[in-house]
Design a protein around this motif. Structure first.
Motif, PDB file in Angstrom:
ATOM      1  N   VAL A  32       0.805  -1.177   0.022  1.00 23.03           N
ATOM      2  CA  VAL A  32      -0.085  -0.169  -0.157  1.00 23.03           C
ATOM      3  C   VAL A  32       0.891   1.339  -0.100  1.00 23.03           C
ATOM      4  N   ASN A  33       2.017   1.290   0.748  1.00 23.74           N
ATOM      5  CA  ASN A  33       2.846   2.386   0.916  1.00 23.74           C
ATOM      6  C   ASN A  33       2.242   3.883   1.075  1.00 23.74           C
ATOM      7  N   ALA A  34       1.393   3.831   1.966  1.00 23.45           N
ATOM      8  CA  ALA A  34       0.571   5.202   2.358  1.00 23.45           C
ATOM      9  C   ALA A  34       0.698   5.498   4.081  1.00 23.45           C
ATOM     10  N   PRO A  35       0.458   6.435   4.371  1.00 22.49           N
ATOM     11  CA  PRO A  35       0.149   6.895   5.608  1.00 22.49           C
ATOM     12  C   PRO A  35      -0.583   5.873   6.384  1.00 22.49           C
ATOM     13  N   ALA A  36      -0.339   5.358   7.697  1.00 25.19           N
ATOM     14  CA  ALA A  36      -0.796   4.331   8.399  1.00 25.19           C
ATOM     15  C   ALA A  36      -0.627   4.277   9.949  1.00 25.19           C
ATOM     16  N   ALA A  37      -1.576   3.738  10.696  1.00 23.09           N
ATOM     17  CA  ALA A  37      -1.494   3.611  11.981  1.00 23.09           C
ATOM     18  C   ALA A  37      -1.522   2.303  12.599  1.00 23.09           C
ATOM     19  N   LEU A  38      -0.587   1.635  13.253  1.00 20.00           N
ATOM     20  CA  LEU A  38      -0.415   0.344  13.846  1.00 20.00           C
ATOM     21  C   LEU A  38      -0.894   0.271  15.161  1.00 20.00           C
ATOM     22  N   TYR A  39      -1.848  -0.680  15.907  1.00 18.84           N
ATOM     23  CA  TYR A  39      -2.118  -0.944  16.952  1.00 18.84           C
ATOM     24  C   TYR A  39      -1.466  -2.175  17.319  1.00 18.84           C
ATOM     25  N   HIS A  40      -1.045  -2.169  18.507  1.00 17.16           N
ATOM     26  CA  HIS A  40      -0.739  -3.699  19.196  1.00 17.16           C
ATOM     27  C   HIS A  40      -1.470  -3.642  20.334  1.00 17.16           C
ATOM     28  N   ILE A  41      -2.143  -4.843  20.585  1.00 15.94           N
ATOM     29  CA  ILE A  41      -3.177  -5.098  21.612  1.00 15.94           C
ATOM     30  C   ILE A  41      -3.024  -6.594  22.228  1.00 15.94           C
ATOM     31  N   GLU A  56      -2.279 -11.697  21.395  1.00 16.67           N
ATOM     32  CA  GLU A  56      -1.811 -10.529  21.054  1.00 16.67           C
ATOM     33  C   GLU A  56      -2.298 -10.478  19.460  1.00 16.67           C
ATOM     34  N   PHE A  57      -2.744  -9.108  19.291  1.00 13.26           N
ATOM     35  CA  PHE A  57      -3.522  -8.784  18.055  1.00 13.26           C
ATOM     36  C   PHE A  57      -2.372  -7.375  17.572  1.00 13.26           C
ATOM     37  N   LEU A  58      -2.666  -7.263  15.983  1.00 12.32           N
ATOM     38  CA  LEU A  58      -2.253  -6.163  15.338  1.00 12.32           C
ATOM     39  C   LEU A  58      -3.339  -5.683  14.506  1.00 12.32           C
ATOM     40  N   LEU A  59      -3.656  -4.308  14.344  1.00 11.33           N
ATOM     41  CA  LEU A  59      -4.514  -3.636  13.555  1.00 11.33           C
ATOM     42  C   LEU A  59      -3.861  -2.716  12.673  1.00 11.33           C
ATOM     43  N   LEU A  60      -4.106  -2.515  11.233  1.00 16.84           N
ATOM     44  CA  LEU A  60      -3.525  -1.593  10.578  1.00 16.84           C
ATOM     45  C   LEU A  60      -4.476  -0.894   9.741  1.00 16.84           C
ATOM     46  N   PHE A  61      -4.349   0.423  10.153  1.00 18.91           N
ATOM     47  CA  PHE A  61      -5.563   1.405   9.384  1.00 18.91           C
ATOM     48  C   PHE A  61      -4.555   2.555   8.428  1.00 18.91           C
ATOM     49  N   PHE A  62      -5.459   2.465   7.215  1.00 10.43           N
ATOM     50  CA  PHE A  62      -4.694   3.334   6.209  1.00 10.43           C
ATOM     51  C   PHE A  62      -5.424   4.718   5.925  1.00 10.43           C
ATOM     52  N   ARG A  63      -6.706   4.938   6.379  1.00  6.23           N
ATOM     53  CA  ARG A  63      -7.299   5.997   6.011  1.00  6.23           C
ATOM     54  C   ARG A  63      -7.055   7.100   6.980  1.00  6.23           C
ATOM     55  N   ASP A  64      -8.240   7.649   7.765  1.00  8.79           N
ATOM     56  CA  ASP A  64      -8.177   8.734   8.518  1.00  8.79           C
ATOM     57  C   ASP A  64      -7.183   8.190   9.563  1.00  8.79           C
ATOM     58  N   ILE A  65      -5.917   8.987   9.883  1.00  8.21           N
ATOM     59  CA  ILE A  65      -5.158   8.262  10.965  1.00  8.21           C
ATOM     60  C   ILE A  65      -4.740   9.653  11.854  1.00  8.21           C
ATOM     61  N   GLY A  90      -1.372  -0.305  22.181  1.00 11.16           N
ATOM     62  CA  GLY A  90      -0.180   0.797  21.841  1.00 11.16           C
ATOM     63  C   GLY A  90      -0.304   1.131  20.443  1.00 11.16           C
ATOM     64  N   VAL A  91      -0.227   2.403  20.366  1.00  8.92           N
ATOM     65  CA  VAL A  91      -0.243   2.812  18.844  1.00  8.92           C
ATOM     66  C   VAL A  91       0.883   3.604  18.251  1.00  8.92           C
ATOM     67  N   SER A  92       1.462   2.948  16.860  1.00  8.12           N
ATOM     68  CA  SER A  92       2.545   3.933  16.251  1.00  8.12           C
ATOM     69  C   SER A  92       1.904   4.233  14.967  1.00  8.12           C
ATOM     70  N   ARG A  93       2.396   5.426  14.495  1.00 11.00           N
ATOM     71  CA  ARG A  93       1.801   5.890  13.093  1.00 11.00           C
ATOM     72  C   ARG A  93       2.861   6.157  12.242  1.00 11.00           C
ATOM     73  N   SER A  94       2.602   6.109  11.074  1.00  9.41           N
ATOM     74  CA  SER A  94       3.646   6.146   9.714  1.00  9.41           C
ATOM     75  C   SER A  94       3.125   7.404   8.686  1.00  9.41           C
ATOM     76  N   PRO A  95       3.713   8.347   8.632  1.00 12.74           N
ATOM     77  CA  PRO A  95       5.240   8.440   8.721  1.00 12.74           C
ATOM     78  C   PRO A  95       5.637   9.266   9.886  1.00 12.74           C
ATOM     79  N   ALA A  96       4.778   9.718  10.934  1.00  9.71           N
ATOM     80  CA  ALA A  96       4.901  10.532  11.961  1.00  9.71           C
ATOM     81  C   ALA A  96       5.952   9.906  12.763  1.00  9.71           C
ATOM     82  N   ASP A  97       6.101   8.720  13.422  1.00 12.77           N
ATOM     83  CA  ASP A  97       7.032   7.876  14.029  1.00 12.77           C
ATOM     84  C   ASP A  97       8.060   7.282  13.093  1.00 12.77           C
ATOM     85  N   SER A  98       7.653   6.710  12.188  1.00  9.78           N
ATOM     86  CA  SER A  98       8.765   6.089  10.975  1.00  9.78           C
ATOM     87  C   SER A  98       8.212   5.735   9.871  1.00  9.78           C
ATOM     88  N   ARG A  99       8.791   5.459   8.931  1.00  5.74           N
ATOM     89  CA  ARG A  99       8.141   4.828   7.787  1.00  5.74           C
ATOM     90  C   ARG A  99       8.545   3.288   7.649  1.00  5.74           C
TER      91      ARG A  99
END
Length: 603
Positions: free
Chosen positions: A190-199, A244-253, A287-296
């Motif tokens: 996808v290579n787009a801005p994203a948010a990653l959740y670690h649950i 433990e789960f991961l969620l990846l969002f690409f739209r409104d982050i 816990g949540v991290s974001r791309s590109p704000a935190d890293s690409r």
């Protein structure tokens, strides 16, 4: 679109599925394979169009198409009750319409769409489990040859096999969610801005113990389904490891939107999960991290989301925590600590210091409490507050407790014939390993020769968890052998007087927060007095922790507190200094304090 509704009806009722349209959207191999296969089928079957449909809620959705298809991929097919009654379909067999003129009710609408004949066959993953259908259409009435029918059936088998292989490659076998490898690959695609959740489900060990493996796995499957429903179609849901789960969002982050998603996830997990044995509730940290704000980099995002997750675990209600650079250093330190703890045992980096406890009225030395210290070869002195919580989270706390028991008992055994002194040991993991640690304590007493009556075992009241039933039997066994038992940091957690009432205790240690506040707050003073009174009702003696001034000592004595402990009374010291004080100043207290001098002179 009536022909599409006819297709829906010809394919029968909606079955229970393992692969949905949403899954097919992510299957890159499937997409490439059907682009090659569907056009190839057209000349071999004498048809002009082909499509694959898959279940999507109560309807079918076109997942792939070729030729002059009546509709393109992504189109939803609705059901029509009237047509459903006219043309019911059965699963598991090839459905043929060789001439629409034989179906007066359908003839006109199919003519408008340019379709005069069609073949539809289920794509079956396992027995009675079709996930979708393969359809071929012709603009002319025709009797489909046996070879054409065989081609369609064989193609459906090949598609099903392709789907099964791709499904197994990108999904977690237990929960049915995507796996980490797929999520990583999809992020790169996808290579787009994203948010990653670690649950993380924090109380999974308790659930496993309570329900057993089989029912706990069912709860995990239900949790994964609930997570997918809560996140919606915008998110890619993946399993990282058990619980433990991961969620990846690409739209409104935006931070506000992501915080809202976190709240929805927390709400979804807060509702009761039902099993055959008993209903359970799950506690999760996020816990949540974001791309590109935190890293690409997806590798960085995974690490940063875990860093934020561990920050969330520090709080009782486990809020959704966003990564920021301030918590990175803490997590890096914690990772180093956990990695280096096993080496610390081998390299003799641990030591004990001893702090005295005094009779609040007579000033007599009652006991010493042992505290662990860690001198790291690179980081230097690491406070217990920095390494004990990570040790507890990583499962190493039991080994630290065993080391403390061994070293403490060895020291006390060497002093027991010289001084009438008891040793108090804080065993943080006792509530989790009562039987194992009870056996270890007995073996250590036998090995070191320490009299059981010289040892006091202190349990710590921790916030949100104090399993009374699991510890009672083991504490009774220790008491019967002559050991004393205590509860430390009393009032800081949830055990309250249930512990005093339910557990076999000799000693209650008031948390230092009460000692600090009682001189400034009359209400706190009343609370301390009430706790001392109630403890005495159960024949439990009280130790006031955190005494840092003579005024605090005097106040605790006036309120009826039996013993005191703190930096004012005596700081924790190494064994060599302890022995020196015991030899030259057995009172081990501040000889120049006017309050102490006054009370000593009155003895």
């Amino acid at each position: 679109m009536l022909i599409l509704r006819v297709i829906f009806l010809l394919c029968g009722r909606r079955p229970i599925m393992k692969i949905t349209y949403d899954d097919l959207f992510y299957y890159s191999s499937f997409q490439e394979f059907t682009k090659f296969l569907l056009p190839l089928l057209l000349p071999h079957t004498g048809t002009e169009a082909a499509m694959i449909t898959c279940h999507d809620g109560s309807s079918l959705k076109i997942a792939a198409s070729a030729g002059n298809s009546p509709a393109k991929a992504g189109t939803s097919l609705a059901a029509d009750e009237e047509i459903k009654q006219i043309l019911p379909g059965k699963q598991g067999e090839l459905l043929l319409i060789e001439d629409t003129s034989h179906y007066p009710e359908l003839n006109e609408c199919m003519k408008k769409l340019g379709v005069r004949s069609s073949m539809s066959v289920p794509i079956v993953l396992s027995e009675d489990n079709p996930c979708g259908f393969l359809h071929l259409f012709s603009t002319q009435p025709q009797k489909f040859s046996t070879a054409a029918q065989d081609h369609v059936k064989q193609a459906a088998l090949v598609i099903a096999r392709s789907l099964m292989l791709e499904h197994q490659a990108v999904h977690d076998s237990l929960t049915g969610t995507f796996n980490k490898e797929f999520l990583v690959n999809y992020f790169h695609q996808v290579n787009a801005p994203a948010a990653l959740y670690h649950i993380k489900i924090e109380n999974l060990p308790d659930i496993l113990k309570k329900l057993g493996r089989e029912e706990a796995e069912q709860v995990l499957q239900d949790a994964a389904l609930r997570l997918k429903q809560s996140a919606g179609r915008e998110a890619v849901t993946a399993s990282l490891r058990e619980g433990e789960f991961l969620l990846l969002f690409f739209r409104d982050i935006s931070r506000e939107t992501l915080a809202g998603h976190g709240a929805q996830i927390q709400e979804a997990f807060s509702k009761t999960f039902f099993s055959e044995k008993t209903p359970v509730k799950l506690s999760v940290s996020i816990g949540v991290s974001r791309s590109p704000a935190d890293s690409r980099s997806i590798e960085d995002l995974l690490y940063f989301a875990e860093v934020a997750l561990y920050e969330s675990r520090k709080y009782a209600k486990h809020p959704t925590v966003f990564y920021h650079t301030g918590i990175k250093n803490e997590r890096t330190l914690e990772k180093t600590i956990v990695e280096d703890l096993p080496k610390a045992f081998q390299n003799n980096e641990f030591s004990l210091v001893y702090q005295p406890q005094f009779d609040s009225e007579t000033m007599e030395l009652r006991a010493v409490e042992a505290f662990i210290r860690w001198q790291h070869p690179v980081l230097g002195y690491i406070p217990p507050a920095d390494f004990l919580p990570p040790a507890s989270r990583s499962g190493l706390i039991k080994h630290i407790d065993q080391w403390v028991i061994e070293e403490g008992c060895r020291t006390a055994a060497s002093l027991q014939h010289k001084y009438p002194l008891s040793l108090s040991l804080n065993v943080a993991s006792f509530a989790y390993y009562p039987e194992e640690l009870t056996t270890f304590i007995f073996n250590t007493l036998k090995r070191t020769g320490l009299s059981p009556g010289r040892l006091e075992l202190e349990l710590t009241e921790t916030e949100g968890h104090f399993p009374l039933k699991e510890t009672k039997t083991s504490l009774e066994t220790l008491q019967q052998a002559g050991l004393r038992t205590a509860i430390g940091n009393f009032g800081s957690g949830d055990a309250s007087f249930n512990a005093v009432q339910s557990l076999p205790l000799h000693t209650l240690k008031l948390d230092r927060s009460f000692t600090k506040k009682m001189l400034e707050d009359k209400e706190q003073e009343k609370v301390v007095e009430q706790m001392i009174t109630v403890a005495h009702m159960f024949d439990v003696i009280v130790v006031g922790e955190g005494v840092e001034s003579s005024l605090q000592w005097q106040k605790l004595n006036a309120l009826g507190c039996d013993y005191v402990q703190g930096y004012y009374c005596g700081k924790p010291v190494p064994l060599s200094i302890l022995e020196s004080f015991l030899e030259h100043d057995p009172t081990f207290s501040n000889a120049y304090d006017p309050f102490l001098q006054q009370n000593r002179s009155s003895l």
